[in-house]
Design a protein around this motif. Structure first.
Motif, PDB file in Angstrom:
ATOM      1  N   UNK A  44       0.823  -1.204   0.000  1.00 46.68           N
ATOM      2  CA  UNK A  44       0.000   0.000   0.000  1.00 46.68           C
ATOM      3  C   UNK A  44       0.863   1.262   0.000  1.00 46.68           C
ATOM      4  N   UNK A  45       1.891   1.270   0.841  1.00 42.73           N
ATOM      5  CA  UNK A  45       2.747   2.458   0.915  1.00 42.73           C
ATOM      6  C   UNK A  45       3.545   2.654  -0.367  1.00 42.73           C
ATOM      7  N   UNK A  46       3.955   1.570  -1.000  1.00 44.81           N
ATOM      8  CA  UNK A  46       4.706   1.678  -2.256  1.00 44.81           C
ATOM      9  C   UNK A  46       3.857   2.331  -3.337  1.00 44.81           C
ATOM     10  N   UNK A  47       2.571   1.941  -3.395  1.00 42.99           N
ATOM     11  CA  UNK A  47       1.672   2.555  -4.366  1.00 42.99           C
ATOM     12  C   UNK A  47       1.498   4.039  -4.057  1.00 42.99           C
ATOM     13  N   UNK A  48       1.275   4.364  -2.793  1.00 43.82           N
ATOM     14  CA  UNK A  48       1.052   5.762  -2.398  1.00 43.82           C
ATOM     15  C   UNK A  48       2.259   6.633  -2.721  1.00 43.82           C
ATOM     16  N   UNK A  49       3.457   6.101  -2.534  1.00 45.11           N
ATOM     17  CA  UNK A  49       4.669   6.887  -2.787  1.00 45.11           C
ATOM     18  C   UNK A  49       4.860   7.207  -4.260  1.00 45.11           C
ATOM     19  N   UNK A  50       4.200   6.460  -5.124  1.00 43.60           N
ATOM     20  CA  UNK A  50       4.334   6.695  -6.557  1.00 43.60           C
ATOM     21  C   UNK A  50       3.276   7.616  -7.136  1.00 43.60           C
ATOM     22  N   UNK A  51       2.386   8.123  -6.288  1.00 42.37           N
ATOM     23  CA  UNK A  51       1.290   8.966  -6.769  1.00 42.37           C
ATOM     24  C   UNK A  51       1.624  10.447  -6.655  1.00 42.37           C
ATOM     25  N   UNK A  52       1.102  11.256  -7.568  1.00 41.46           N
ATOM     26  CA  UNK A  52       1.217  12.701  -7.405  1.00 41.46           C
ATOM     27  C   UNK A  52       0.280  13.143  -6.287  1.00 41.46           C
TER      28      UNK A  52
END
Length: 277
Positions: A44-52
């Motif tokens: 979940x955190x990996x996805x969030x870190x890749x978002x604008x």
């Protein structure tokens, strides 16, 4: 033109929802429950870190729900696994009722998870009650007090995200001790707040896991040995079961010298502390 058409567009006829197309088959968990939490949190955190920032503001509240769900699933799985290995916990849970749906679905394969089929574990009281099943009571001064109190705040926010499109209800606002506001409040989560929430959930899960390891190890050293079913020849095998349920493989404890505590050394230290021959 019909006046009944005024409110909104018509969706039209719907195809039946085929629930089986929304799921995938999974094998029973074998890794320690804490490792499943660590993996789910990390994804979940990996996805969030890749978002604008704009996209993250839209989806981060749902990811917060996901992180709480990972913590809740850890609790269900770890308690279920403890019930499978601890005779004292099984005795405590023996009087708990199961839903017919659980028994019908799983039959003889019904596990300890079925005890929680009818309840959420996303608030302080339900978590405390669930831990009593395995004989763990959160007393004043417990290491669990602080992380549980902080996690409970996240659960109040979760309620607003899930049930009221992020708008804080009066009950949630009162529980969170917000000052009255005529304009109201809505949950807003960015990447930094999501990281903070993940740290709170991690603190709760890690602390519970450590506390349960100490709790089960003591039982292994003292109470289990008083059971009529105890056989000295099973000593190492039974401790191995505790180890496999509660000791992380992905994030094991490492001391200042970079060394891990082995199962053999831990077993020896526990026996020394509780003066087991």
């Amino acid at each position: 033109m019909n006046w009944r058409d005024a409110p909104n567009l018509h969706i039209g006829s719907l195809a039946p929802v085929c629930a089986t197309t929304f799921v995938e088959r999974i094998a029973p968990m074998k890794a320690p429950p804490i490792d499943h939490f660590i993996s789910g949190r990390g994804e979940l955190l990996m996805v969030a870190r890749g978002l604008d920032s704009a996209t993250c503001a839209k989806v981060a509240p749902l990811m917060l729900v996901g992180i709480i769900s990972e913590a809740e699933n850890y609790l269900r799985e770890v308690i279920s696994r403890i019930l499978s290995i601890c005779p004292i916990s099984r005795k405590t849970a023996a009087s708990k009722s199961l839903s017919y749906g659980s028994v019908f679905w799983a039959g003889a394969r019904t596990t300890g998870r079925a005890i929680f089929d009818h309840q959420s574990l996303a608030d302080r009281k339900s978590i405390k009650d669930a831990l009593t099943l395995v004989g763990y009571t959160i007393r004043e001064g417990s290491p669990l007090e602080a992380p549980l109190n902080e996690f409970d705040k996240l659960c109040e926010l979760r309620h607003a995200i899930v049930h009221t499109s992020r708008i804080i209800s009066g009950k949630n606002a009162t529980s969170l001790e917000f000052a009255p506001c005529s304009d109201g409040f809505r949950v807003a989560v960015d990447s930094a707040k999501l990281e903070d929430a993940a740290l709170v959930a991690s603190s709760l899960v890690y602390t519970i896991n450590s506390e349960l390891f100490a709790h089960l190890s003591r039982r292994w050293a003292i109470e289990w040995r008083r059971s009529p079913s105890w056989r000295p020849s099973d000593e190492n095998r039974l401790f191995g079961q505790i180890w496999s349920v509660l000791v992380s493989k992905s994030e094991p404890f490492i001391d200042s010298n970079g060394l891990k505590i082995s199962q053999t050394k831990a077993r020896r230290l526990i026996k020394a502390e509780f003066r087991v021959a």
